[in-house]
Design a protein around this motif. Structure first.
Motif, PDB file in Angstrom:
ATOM      1  N   LEU A 244      94.801  38.384   2.336  1.00  0.00           N
ATOM      2  CA  LEU A 244      94.306  38.871   3.623  1.00  0.00           C
ATOM      3  C   LEU A 244      95.193  38.409   4.767  1.00  0.00           C
TER       4      LEU A 244
ATOM      5  N   LEU B  22      92.584  45.061  -2.760  1.00  0.00           N
ATOM      6  CA  LEU B  22      92.180  43.656  -2.691  1.00  0.00           C
ATOM      7  C   LEU B  22      90.683  43.507  -2.970  1.00  0.00           C
ATOM      8  N   ASP B  23      89.886  44.412  -2.362  1.00  0.00           N
ATOM      9  CA  ASP B  23      88.443  44.376  -2.598  1.00  0.00           C
ATOM     10  C   ASP B  23      88.131  44.455  -4.092  1.00  0.00           C
TER      11      ASP B  23
ATOM     12  N   ASP C 163      80.036  31.660  -1.217  1.00  0.00           N
ATOM     13  CA  ASP C 163      80.278  32.184   0.127  1.00  0.00           C
ATOM     14  C   ASP C 163      79.030  32.061   0.997  1.00  0.00           C
TER      15      ASP C 163
ATOM     16  N   VAL D  18      89.257  41.142  -6.097  1.00  0.00           N
ATOM     17  CA  VAL D  18      88.408  39.948  -6.027  1.00  0.00           C
ATOM     18  C   VAL D  18      87.004  40.212  -6.557  1.00  0.00           C
TER      19      VAL D  18
ATOM     20  N   LEU E 189      99.585  40.588  -4.587  1.00  0.00           N
ATOM     21  CA  LEU E 189      98.342  41.176  -5.096  1.00  0.00           C
ATOM     22  C   LEU E 189      98.320  41.116  -6.630  1.00  0.00           C
TER      23      LEU E 189
ATOM     24  N   ARG F 185      91.612  35.975  -2.248  1.00  0.00           N
ATOM     25  CA  ARG F 185      91.335  36.970  -1.203  1.00  0.00           C
ATOM     26  C   ARG F 185      91.998  36.570   0.117  1.00  0.00           C
TER      27      ARG F 185
ATOM     28  N   ARG G 134      86.016  40.905   4.361  1.00  0.00           N
ATOM     29  CA  ARG G 134      86.342  41.701   3.171  1.00  0.00           C
ATOM     30  C   ARG G 134      85.941  41.014   1.876  1.00  0.00           C
ATOM     31  N   SER G 135      85.027  40.060   1.940  1.00  0.00           N
ATOM     32  CA  SER G 135      84.562  39.453   0.691  1.00  0.00           C
ATOM     33  C   SER G 135      83.357  40.246   0.192  1.00  0.00           C
TER      34      SER G 135
ATOM     35  N   PHE H  61      88.296  32.686  -6.223  1.00  0.00           N
ATOM     36  CA  PHE H  61      88.152  34.081  -5.765  1.00  0.00           C
ATOM     37  C   PHE H  61      88.409  34.160  -4.258  1.00  0.00           C
ATOM     38  N   ASP H  62      87.789  33.226  -3.516  1.00  0.00           N
ATOM     39  CA  ASP H  62      88.012  33.182  -2.065  1.00  0.00           C
ATOM     40  C   ASP H  62      89.485  32.926  -1.756  1.00  0.00           C
TER      41      ASP H  62
END
Lengths: 452, 262
Positions: B209, B50-51, B173, B54, B129, B205, A406-407, B201-202
């Motif tokens: 998650l 969430l999408d 990433d 981030v 969140l 997330r 989901r990144s 950011f990671d």
């Protein structure tokens, strides 16, 4: 000479007459006897039932079984019966009224049936032995033909209802509940071993290792059962063939429907849902061949359908809704046909461990992720759909990649892969994706399916 | 302190006239409302939001942060002629920019969730969140101010902001992926957990998650992450890392601002 001659026929005829009379008498006797027998058989259909209750002539079922001739009806009234392994070794019909309780006291089997055509219904059967030696069960059926286990409550046994080497039996409307704590020392709620032509219908089972366990089962029907909250599998089939599994509900197990080393099974109309967690599956196929899975509903499973070394199966008109991976088909599975299924809102539609995939076909399925078009309006998309996402391929080969789930980067990769396919199996595509969701799939709305 | 509040108040007043910050709130409100209206369960709504959080929150915060800094430059020049320390001006301007982004985000997202998602579990996820979104806002505005102080003009700063966004969202990433593919036979769970701490950011997330049931798909590495970030200790570590990501750029920015020649 003449006299002799005249006498002889007379003697002969009298002899004949005597013989005839004897025959006649024998016949009459036979008729009377057989009538007697027949009437006694007729009477057996409606005999005065033998009653068992705490204040009756028979206060234990065991004594009533010892006394009753084969074919009798035994009615057991409400009460607590400490039977210490009740063995039913005659063809009897034993009916409980107002839920009499048969308690095994934690020793071996609670009830053992070893005669043909036994009927057992209306009992609470509880507390078998818990040691694994001899597989103690609530109701154990061994080497019989034609038993009916109907409408019992089988509670807190190592195995619930256990049939071995039996044919033409029915196990229906039972409630089987256990508190199995560990997979290695747990039994199964309904366990069929080496059986043929058995009907397992409308049972509710929970709290065992496997809810429904079938090994070497043939020509049988498993219909309308509910198996939930078991430690391992909802339904587990091994080394079996030619069975039919219809309209069962398998939910909140580690895996719902597990079919292994079997052939020619027909799995239709089952609801397989909420088998969620690491290493959880909706349907797990291992060495399953020539079977049909049709019109099943797979909702919210980590992996909806998993196929390992399973060949020539037809997967048609199923609905895969809201699963992590709808179908994970390993490359050692060949010739499986996925057709007319609906794949809706799954994180990944299809995953596989090979980029040069084997010859499993996907045709005329509905994919909610499909972004193609349909110029001639025949309901079939003009552009093939590739159901294996790049990220799914990466995660298959490098499991740690899942941290990018989901990144935005994963989304970007997917877009890039769509534009220039490089890693995803090109052959694995639905050449004729359906544009609209098939009409039959509308029975489940998104919201109601996500309820837990 | 009093003078910083004054700076903050004036800057906020200025920013409140900016209509599209209201649009920012409305946007998140509309997204949240639409998700529930079209029948998503709270867990799924959280995953979808969430999408956005981030992806979009950092982008908007970085660009708006730069724009805020430069639009307040004239006012800052005027202020700096007054007997106020540069640090105070910087802090006031930063707080004004961060608040003007954080409040619309929290209100926009919070209202539909409060309206529809009454489950306790959903509330927990929502709070996390919101917290993640707010932290990302604070971090990105801080980074935007640091970039702005370090560049000569608005365009250069905007470019820098986009590069930073691109780095954290895509390049970092991508490097992680390369690392994973280079060491396929090693258990990378712990090193990866460490590396994730270095990318806010990671980090945001993954922390969220792990609380959604989609985490079951993350397999072995997910289990290690669950062990690490799932417990209270892990959450504290994550929050500390996110706080450091806020505080360090602000400090650096304030020092650079004090040394700047204007």
């Amino acid at each position: 000479m003449n006299r002799r001659l005249s006498v002889k026929p007379l003697r002969e005829s009298s002899r004949l007459l005597f013989a005839l009379t004897k025959c006649g008498l024998a016949l009459v006797a036979f008729a009377v006897l057989s009538l007697n027998a027949a009437s006694s058989i007729l009477a057996a259909q409606e005999p005065a039932p033998i009653t068992v209750c705490p204040t009756c002539r028979f206060t234990s079922i065991k004594a009533a079984v010892r006394y009753a001739p084969a074919g009798s009806l035994i009615v057991v009234h409400a009460g607590y019966y400490h039977e210490n392994n009740l063995i039913v070794n005659k063809s009897l019909k034993i009916v409980g009224e107002n839920w009499p309780i048969v308690d095994g006291g934690g020793l071996s089997d609670v009830i053992t049936i070893t005669a043909d055509s036994v009927g057992l219904s209306g009992f609470v059967v509880q507390h078998s032995g818990m040691g694994t030696y001899g597989d103690p069960a609530g109701i154990k059926v061994n080497k019989v033909r034609g038993c009916v286990i109907d409408n019992n409550r089988v509670l807190d046994d190592l195995f619930g209802i256990y049939l071995a080497f039996s044919t033409d039996c029915q196990v229906k409307n039972n409630f089987v509940r256990g508190h199995t704590l560990s997979e290695s020392f747990g039994g199964n709620a309904i366990h069929l071993w080496n059986c043929r032509r058995v009907v397992v219908e409308n049972n509710r089972v929970n709290g065992y290792r496997d809810g429904l366990y079938f090994e070497f089962l043939h020509d049988s029907t498993i219909v309308g059962n509910l198996s939930e909250h078991n430690l391992r599998y909802g339904m587990h089939t091994m080394y079996s063939a030619d069975n039919s599994y219809r309209d069962n509900t398998l939910r909140n197990n580690n895996a719902g429907e597990v079919l292994m080393y079997s052939q020619r099974l027909v799995v239709t109309g089952n609801r397989i849902e909420h088998n969620w967690g690491a290493a959880c599956y909706g349907a797990l196929l291992k060495d399953l061949d020539d079977s049909r899975l049709e019109r099943n509903l797979f909702v919210h499973n980590s992996v909806g359908l998993y196929a390992d070394n399973s060949n020539h199966n037809t997967i048609a008109e199923n609905e895969f809704l809201n699963n992590g991976i709808a179908a994970r088909v390993l490359a050692d599975s060949d010739g499986n046909r996925f057709t007319n299924n609906a794949f809706d809102a799954n994180t990944f539609d299809v995953a596989t461990n090979s980029t040069t995939t084997s010859d499993n076909s996907f045709n005329r399925n509905y994919w909610s992720g499909y972004r193609g078009y349909d110029l001639n309006g025949d309901g079939i998309g003009d552009v093939p759909y590739h159901p294996v996402a790049l990220f799914a391929v990466l995660a298959e080969n490098y499991p740690a990649t899942m941290i990018l789930l989901r990144s935005p980067f994963a989304e970007l990769l997917q877009v890039a892969e769509l534009a220039i396919p490089a890693l995803t199996p090109k052959a694995l595509a639905d050449a004729q994706p359906l544009i609209r969701r098939p009409s039959w799939s509308k029975s489940v709305t998104f919201a109601s399916a996500s309820e837990r | 302190m009093h003078s910083m509040l004054t700076v903050l108040r004036f800057n906020l007043h200025e920013l409140a006239r900016n209509r599209w910050l209201g649009a920012y709130a409305l946007f998140f409100g509309a997204i949240g409302w639409a998700l529930f209206y079209f029948g998503a369960a709270p867990d799924q709504a959280a995953a979808s939001v969430l999408d956005l959080v981030v992806f979009l929150v950092p982008l908007v915060s970085l660009t708006v942060g730069v724009l805020c800094f430069y639009s307040a430059r004239d006012y800052a020049d005027l202020l700096l002629t007054q007997p106020i320390s540069r640090r105070t001006v910087f802090a006031g301007q930063y707080l004004a920019a961060a608040l003007s982004l954080a409040v619309p985000f929290a209100v926009g997202l919070g209202v539909p969730f409060l309206w529809y998602g009454s489950h306790e579990r959903a509330m927990e996820t929502l709070l996390l969140l919101l917290l993640a979104g707010l932290m990302l806002t604070l971090i990105c505005v801080a980074l935007a101010f640091l970039i702005s102080v370090g560049t000569e003009n608005r365009l250069g700063a905007l470019g820098g902001a986009l590069v930073v966004w691109l780095f954290f969202v895509v390049i970092y990433d991508g490097l992680l992926l390369v690392l994973i593919m280079a060491f396929p036979n090693y258990q990378l769970g712990r090193p990866l957990a460490g590396l994730v701490l270095l990318n806010p950011f990671d980090l945001a997330r993954i922390v969220i998650l792990l609380r959604l049931d989609i985490a079951a798909l993350m397999g072995y590495t997910g289990a290690i992450f669950q062990q690490f970030f799932g417990a209270t200790r892990g959450l504290v570590i994550a929050l500390t890392a996110l706080s450091l990501w806020t505080v360090l750029p602000i400090l650096l920015g304030a020092i650079a601002y004090a040394r700047r020649d204007f």
